[in-house]
Motif scaffolding. Structure first.
Motif, mmCIF file in Angstrom:
data_model
loop_
_atom_site.group_PDB
_atom_site.id
_atom_site.type_symbol
_atom_site.label_atom_id
_atom_site.label_comp_id
_atom_site.label_asym_id
_atom_site.label_seq_id
_atom_site.Cartn_x
_atom_site.Cartn_y
_atom_site.Cartn_z
ATOM 1 N N GLY A 178 0.815 -1.223 0.000
ATOM 2 C CA GLY A 178 0.000 0.000 0.000
ATOM 3 C C GLY A 178 0.841 1.261 0.000
ATOM 4 N N ASN A 179 2.140 1.102 -0.292
ATOM 5 C CA ASN A 179 3.034 2.268 -0.280
ATOM 6 C C ASN A 179 3.262 2.806 -1.695
ATOM 7 N N GLU A 224 10.652 3.580 -2.591
ATOM 8 C CA GLU A 224 9.382 3.273 -1.925
ATOM 9 C C GLU A 224 9.209 4.257 -0.774
ATOM 10 N N ILE A 225 8.057 4.895 -0.737
ATOM 11 C CA ILE A 225 7.780 5.845 0.347
ATOM 12 C C ILE A 225 6.720 5.233 1.249
ATOM 13 N N PRO A 226 7.070 4.932 2.495
ATOM 14 C CA PRO A 226 6.038 4.407 3.400
ATOM 15 C C PRO A 226 4.857 5.383 3.455
ATOM 16 N N LEU A 227 3.656 4.861 3.359
ATOM 17 C CA LEU A 227 2.493 5.750 3.302
ATOM 18 C C LEU A 227 2.440 6.701 4.506
ATOM 19 N N GLY A 228 2.905 6.199 5.644
ATOM 20 C CA GLY A 228 2.922 7.030 6.856
ATOM 21 C C GLY A 228 3.894 8.202 6.761
ATOM 22 N N HIS A 229 4.786 8.155 5.776
ATOM 23 C CA HIS A 229 5.747 9.252 5.580
ATOM 24 C C HIS A 229 5.290 10.225 4.491
ATOM 25 N N ALA A 230 4.137 9.936 3.893
ATOM 26 C CA ALA A 230 3.704 10.753 2.753
ATOM 27 C C ALA A 230 3.526 12.221 3.145
ATOM 28 N N ASP A 231 3.018 12.468 4.336
ATOM 29 C CA ASP A 231 2.852 13.860 4.773
ATOM 30 C C ASP A 231 4.196 14.576 4.881
#
Lengths: 174, 95
Positions: free
Chosen positions: A9-10, A101-108
């Motif tokens: 989901g990333n 790959e960008i962890p979704l939690g790091h998107a902000d």
């Protein structure tokens, strides 16, 4: 460069050209260092009220700057994990390119950091709305053209991340 | 009954007397993406996508949009949140 959402989901970017790898690495640079003049935009005034403005400078802006710094550190750590398989693909004779790959939690953190650098670059080079309209390919023979390419490339990454985040807790009733 | 003090003091700050609200105003800039601005509005104000996009378009077309009005403390908090997302936001006294 290909963008997709992977099995975790990333957001995942693959086939990143070496030039774009360099532009991505530049995201980790402190905008205040890179564009001291343009970075003024990152800490705007809250209005015309003098007391409020002074209060903002003393209390809010230092906190905002710490926040931006924390977000940038997170982005720098993600960039350290960017893979760069530069070997040639024997079948097609092309470079495979890097992947990120960008962890979704790091998107902000990425959105904030990309936005800060874009704002600083636009301020530094005084790009106009017309410059940013993607109507012509920037002239890469000078620093201004490369900066414009950076601004547009980072906007593309931002668009991808916003799409990933869209629908995640952003909805609500008025 | 009319308040004689108010009637005899024309220099009284009318805005104060009427307790007019503070406005949170978001201003246009050519850098922030429209999709990003809309997402930020939904997050901060809990708006529907439609309402967020209406305000985003108002910022884009008219150059500014009043996104909230009310007490000063809450208005300051919203401006601070908007600055965290790097939007150009200011606090204004309603006139």
């Amino acid at each position: 460069m290909i963008f997709e959402i992977n099995d975790h989901g990333n957001p995942l970017f693959t086939g990143i050209h070496p030039l774009l790898v360099e532009l991505l690495r530049a995201v980790a640079v402190d905008p205040w260092e890179r564009c001291p003049e343009g970075s003024e935009r990152l800490l705007p005034s809250p209005g015309e009220d003098e007391d409020l403005r002074l209060d903002w400078e003393d209390h809010v802006q230092p906190e905002l700057r710490r926040h931006f710094e924390t977000e940038r550190s997170m982005v720098a750590a993600d960039l350290e994990r960017m893979t760069e398989p530069m070997e040639q693909d024997e079948k097609v004779g092309e470079e495979k390119g890097a992947s990120l790959e960008i962890p979704l939690g790091h998107a902000d953190a990425w959105l904030t950091t990309l936005n800060a650098l874009r704002l600083a670059l636009v301020g530094e080079h005084r790009f106009t709305e017309a410059d940013l309209s993607h109507e012509s390919f920037p002239d890469l023979s000078d620093a201004r053209g490369i900066a414009l390419m950076q601004v547009n490339f980072y906007a593309f990454i931002q668009e991808c991340l916003v799409r990933c985040l869209d629908g995640e807790g952003g909805e609500g009733d008025s | 009954m009319a308040n004689p003090d108010l009637l005899e003091s024309p220099e009284t700050d009318l805005a104060e007397a009427l307790d007019l609200p503070w406005l949170v105003v978001v201003h246009n800039d050519p850098v922030n993406l429209m999709s990003y601005v809309s997402m930020v509005f939904r997050r901060i104000f809990g708006w529907t996508r439609e309402r967020a996009e209406q305000h985003m378009m108002e910022v884009h077309v008219k150059g500014r949009s009043v996104v909230w009005s009310g007490g000063r403390e809450q208005a300051e908090l919203y401006v601070q949140q908007l600055h965290t997302y790097l939007l150009l936001a200011t606090l204004e006294k309603s006139s």
